[in-house]
Design an enzyme around this catalytic site. Structure first.
Site, short mmCIF file in Angstrom:
data_model
loop_
_atom_site.label_atom_id
_atom_site.label_comp_id
_atom_site.label_asym_id
_atom_site.label_seq_id
_atom_site.Cartn_x
_atom_site.Cartn_y
_atom_site.Cartn_z
N GLU A 17 0.85 -1.20 0.00
CA GLU A 17 0.00 0.00 0.00
C GLU A 17 0.89 1.24 0.00
O GLU A 17 1.98 1.24 0.58
CB GLU A 17 -0.90 -0.01 1.25
N GLU A 61 -12.69 -1.89 1.96
CA GLU A 61 -13.35 -1.66 3.26
C GLU A 61 -14.42 -0.56 3.18
O GLU A 61 -14.38 0.41 3.94
CB GLU A 61 -12.30 -1.32 4.33
N TYR A 117 -7.12 -8.45 11.60
CA TYR A 117 -5.85 -8.19 12.29
C TYR A 117 -6.01 -8.64 13.73
O TYR A 117 -7.03 -8.36 14.36
CB TYR A 117 -5.51 -6.69 12.23
N GLU A 141 -6.44 -9.11 3.42
CA GLU A 141 -5.63 -8.45 4.46
C GLU A 141 -5.71 -9.31 5.71
O GLU A 141 -6.80 -9.49 6.26
CB GLU A 141 -6.14 -7.05 4.78
O1 AHR Z 1 -3.18 -2.43 6.27
C1 AHR Z 1 -3.49 -1.22 6.90
C2 AHR Z 1 -4.93 -0.79 6.67
O2 AHR Z 1 -5.78 -1.69 7.33
C3 AHR Z 1 -5.43 -0.80 5.25
O3 AHR Z 1 -5.15 0.37 4.56
C4 AHR Z 1 -6.92 -0.94 5.43
O4 AHR Z 1 -7.53 -1.59 4.34
C5 AHR Z 1 -7.06 -1.70 6.73
O5 AHR Z 1 -7.96 -1.10 7.59
#
Ligand code: AHR
Length: 503
Positions: free
Chosen positions: A27, A173, A244, A292
């Site tokens: 990114e 997102e 995450y 992600e």
């Molecule tokens: O990877 C960091 C961020 O996490 C990305 O830009 C987004 O898609 C997600 O919230």
């Protein structure tokens, strides 16, 4: 010491290992692009400014596909600013990360980089501030052979052959309040359907990913996917998942069992997709793009609104521990286990920003701890994923998750097998008793372990190789007429990989 058991039978397969399961993500954020993959002033940079030390590690990592250019960044991005003569490209504001974007790296530079990295490109289009027309213009620029406005522009920019990019994400997102151009499920579902229809007219070979929820904790998780897919099910090939994980002082047991959360998340999205398929009487089954996933110590991040405007600032450069590597290894096992539906997965991100690879301007790139389980899995998960259901105790009094998790692959050509095992118990070593229903005896040709001790150790610029896989001999193989047995010792909080070859 506790014991867990499992049976592995080569006839019980889940799916072939999807080649795109070992993807990553670049990114325009922090120092992922500028100062990461691209740094013209670095001694290791090639004539195009690409860091060759980073490229070497990317290949060693075994990354098969790379998503670009965002992420949140894409929702305010004008792709036209990043193509053509560098001296004519504008400096712009990136509103996602309050960063100054020099635009000296764009689509054509990314494509040159991905070719060198041996990775397939996966492009995201801006459906935040832009729409159908701009997505089509980008596709025309990238994939149309020539003789039209945008394809000729590409040729004028020195790229004669079309890039032939197959994988495209329809935004990023779009349910998130942090997203520039956030949409309701109805708004996004309609936009995704119309963008997909138009893009397929330009290039029928594209594979399209619709945005699922930003994560499983979103209040609209489930209903977002259902409504979006109600509109665009027939026009897209994949729905996205993002997750995450983070350890806090209170949640260690839950953190170690992050793969169980990932299992549940994937199975929830599969159920929603299949519900919509049933409603539509559709014979098609959508695949999942987990584009992600990683660990992110998000509670240490001040948030976008508190950032000072800067070019390539140091953003979320989390340093990962040996314990983090164990969890990343176990998340890869969850992805393998769902390879019948998860066709694409991208470790987010690739360099510096919550990344397996770190750089500094004055030294060579190095591997973070999480690099190792990824590289080992990408290299050795070959052939077919086998069905394995371990039986045993839970990971302790504070955990519902089984202490031991196991995944396995087998190459039908050679009969070679790879076993992945994790012990999530915080204090107790485990013994994994495997029954292998194979005709030929197997011998262990490699056994490596991550974690087990020194769990807080990290790799750094000063000590880049402090944490890595260690060789182990803590296994015993037996063979009887009906198959083989393999007992494996699993230290507490550890991830192990064993490669077995027929004798
Ligand atoms: O990877 C960091 C961020 O996490 C990305 O830009 C987004 O898609 C997600 O919230």
């Amino acid at each position: 010491m506790f014991t867990s058991t499992a049976t592995i039978d080569p006839d019980f397969t889940i799916a072939a290992v999807p080649p795109r399961l070992f993807g990553s993500f670049v990114e325009h954020m922090g120092r992922c692009v500028y100062g990461g993959i691209y740094e013209p002033d670095h001694p290791a940079a090639d004539a195009d400014g690409l860091r060759t030390d980073v490229l070497k590690l990317v290949k060693e990592l075994g990354v098969s596909v790379v998503r670009y250019p965002g992420g949140n960044f894409v929702s305010g991005y004008r792709w036209e600013d990043g193509v053509g003569p560098r001296e004519q490209r504008p400096v712009t504001l990136d509103t996602a990360w309050r960063s100054i974007e020099p635009n000296t790296f764009g689509l054509n530079e990314f494509m040159a980089w991905s070719r060198q990295a041996d990775a397939e490109p996966m492009l995201a289009v801006n459906l935040g501030t832009r729409g159908v027309e701009e997505a089509c213009n980008l596709l025309e620029y990238a994939n149309f052979p020539g003789g039209t406005r945008y394809s000729d522009l590409r040729v004028a920019h020195g790229v004669r052959e079309p890039h032939d990019i197959r994988l495209w994400c329809l935004g990023n997102e779009m349910d998130g309040h942090w997203q520039i151009g956030q949409k309701t499920a109805t708004e996004y579902g309609r936009l995704a359907a119309e963008t997909a229809k138009a893009m397929r007219r330009i290039d029928p070979r594209v594979e399209l990913v619709a945005c699922g929820s930003s994560n499983e904790r979103m209040p609209t998780f489930g209903s977002w996917e259902a409504e979006v897919l109600d509109h665009c099910y027939d026009y897209v090939d994949y729905i996205s998942l993002h997750a995450y994980f983070e350890q806090t002082p209170q949640n260690r047991a839950q953190f170690l069992a992050s793969a169980s959360t990932m299992d549940r998340f994937i199975e929830g999205v599969v159920a929603t997709c299949d519900h919509i398929a049933a409603k539509k009487r559709s014979p098609r089954r959508l695949k999942l793009s987990f584009d992600e996933w990683n660990l992110w110590y998000e509670s240490r991040f001040a948030g976008q609104d508190n950032l000072e405007w800067a070019q390539a600032p140091r953003l979320i450069e989390d340093e990962y521990t040996a314990e983090d590597a164990v969890v990343v290894g176990s998340l890869l096992m969850s992805l393998l286990r769902h390879s019948d539906r998860v066709a694409i997965a991208c470790l987010a991100q690739l360099v510096n920003v919550i990344a397996p690879i770190r750089t500094e301007p004055d030294t060579d790139a190095w591997r973070q701890t999480i690099f190792h389980p990824f590289a080992l899995t990408a290299r050795h998960a070959r052939g077919e994923v086998l069905r394995v259901d371990p039986v045993g105790p839970t990971a302790g009094p504070h955990s519902d998750a089984p202490a031991v998790d196991v995944a396995a692959t087998r190459d039908p050509e050679t009969g070679a097998m790879t076993v992945f095992a994790v012990n999530r118990h915080e204090t107790e070593p485990g013994l994994l008793e495997l029954k292998l229903h194979t005709d030929e005896p197997l011998r262990v040709v490699e056994h490596v372990v991550l974690g087990g001790d020194d769990l807080l150790a990290t790799n750094s610029k000063r000590l880049p190789d402090r944490v890595g896989p260690r060789s182990s001999t803590d296994h015993t193989a037996t063979h009887a007429g009906t198959g083989s047995g393999l007992s494996i010792g699993l230290p507490p909080v550890s991830w192990s990989l064993l490669r077995l070859d027929p004798h």
